[in-house]
Enzyme design. Structure first.
Site, mmCIF file in Angstrom:
data_model
loop_
_atom_site.group_PDB
_atom_site.id
_atom_site.type_symbol
_atom_site.label_atom_id
_atom_site.label_comp_id
_atom_site.label_asym_id
_atom_site.label_seq_id
_atom_site.Cartn_x
_atom_site.Cartn_y
_atom_site.Cartn_z
ATOM 1 N N CYS A 131 -7.417 11.430 -0.122
ATOM 2 C CA CYS A 131 -8.292 10.352 -0.579
ATOM 3 C C CYS A 131 -8.925 10.768 -1.909
ATOM 4 O O CYS A 131 -8.232 11.162 -2.834
ATOM 5 C CB CYS A 131 -9.326 10.049 0.515
ATOM 6 S SG CYS A 131 -10.498 8.728 0.192
ATOM 7 N N ASP A 186 -2.367 0.290 -0.231
ATOM 8 C CA ASP A 186 -3.549 0.956 -0.774
ATOM 9 C C ASP A 186 -3.984 0.278 -2.063
ATOM 10 O O ASP A 186 -3.393 0.509 -3.124
ATOM 11 C CB ASP A 186 -3.235 2.429 -1.043
ATOM 12 C CG ASP A 186 -4.455 3.238 -1.437
ATOM 13 O OD1 ASP A 186 -5.516 2.627 -1.678
ATOM 14 O OD2 ASP A 186 -4.345 4.474 -1.507
ATOM 15 N N HIS A 218 -4.380 3.386 3.141
ATOM 16 C CA HIS A 218 -5.178 4.433 2.528
ATOM 17 C C HIS A 218 -5.941 5.185 3.626
ATOM 18 O O HIS A 218 -6.651 4.582 4.416
ATOM 19 C CB HIS A 218 -6.176 3.815 1.540
ATOM 20 C CG HIS A 218 -7.043 4.821 0.861
ATOM 21 N ND1 HIS A 218 -6.628 5.542 -0.233
ATOM 22 C CD2 HIS A 218 -8.313 5.230 1.124
ATOM 23 C CE1 HIS A 218 -7.600 6.350 -0.626
ATOM 24 N NE2 HIS A 218 -8.624 6.186 0.184
#
Length: 261
Positions: A131, A186, A218
């Site tokens: 991330c 994402d 994501h």
């Protein structure tokens, strides 16, 4: 496995961090583990332990240490999509405060800390990020190419924006090998950014692989969140260990590949 919380002194304060290594006495190569936006917690300790079990010393620092020791918010609702969004919003000031200059300084301190440990082998390390940790891991290898030999980036966001400080603009400084795993669902890393990142890596002649995980969201590696995908997580471990085996082999791997073995 020996895992413990440690304090790492930086130019801006003291970062709490999770340090783990196998129950061995020989020096082992090191891996920097850069957390996702939700910070240090049991899931990340579990992931760091799994990497260490392969024969590595792993350091997972609290990248938000300037805002206090982890955890910074109640993470009990991560498995609920609505609560996950609220938690992320609460952490946004800490995410925005971690700019390129800060992560560059901090990475130097984390590398120095690892180099000073008796159980860490001399030489470069690898960095893995998830991330926002993936975004900052890319910045880290760009800032310290002589000390970081490999990067594994999983569901990183905003890696190749049109902003003047976009991370992809510094890939020409990378001398190691990099791997990027993108989620195909994402919004923080759409197809145009993936293409822009790959074009920059190609132009800089960086050794890289860039893959899109079909059906993944994501945050797909994080089993304590609503974005988790068991299939994508399994693939991520396969690709991560493949990169580490190729770029930062453990002592047992080095011995097995020696002539006559």
């Amino acid at each position: 496995m020996r895992g413990t919380m440690v304090d790492v002194r930086t130019e801006d304060g003291v970062a709490d961090a999770y340090l783990v290594r196998p129950e061995r006495t020989d020096p082992l190569p090191a891996v920097l583990f850069y957390m996702d936006a939700y910070g240090l917690r049991p899931r990340l300790y579990e992931m760091a332990d799994r990497i260490a079990d392969r024969g590595y010393t792993v350091l997972a620092p609290n990248l938000f240490y300037r805002g206090g020791r982890a955890p910074h918010v109640d993470l009990g609702g991560l498995a609920d999509p609505e609560q996950r969004g609220r938690i992320f919003a609460a952490l946004m000031p800490l995410i925005r405060a971690l700019d390129t200059a800060a992560i560059t300084r901090d990475t130097g301190a984390y590398l120095d800390f690892l180099a000073a440990q008796d159980g860490v082998a001399a030489g470069p390390v690898a960095v893995v990020g998830y991330c926002m940790g993936a975004t900052n891991a890319l910045r880290a290898i760009e800032a310290h190419p002589e000390r970081i030999v490999a990067l594994a980036s999983f569901h990183g966001g905003r890696l190749a924006t049109e902003e003047p400080d976009s991370p992809h603009l510094g890939v020409g400084r990378i001398t190691g090998e990099v791997y990027f795993a993108h989620a195909d669902q994402d919004p923080s890393m759409p197809r145009e950014q993936i293409d822009r990142l790959e074009a920059a890596l190609d132009a800089a002649d960086v050794r890289f692989r860039s893959e899109v995980y079909a059906g993944a969201e994501h945050g797909f590696t994080m089993s304590d969140t609503a974005a988790y995908s068991a299939e994508a997580e399994a693939r991520h471990w396969e690709k991560l260990f493949e990169l580490l085996d190729n770029t930062l082999p453990t002592p047992s791997q080095s011995e097995s590949s020696s002539p006559g073995k």
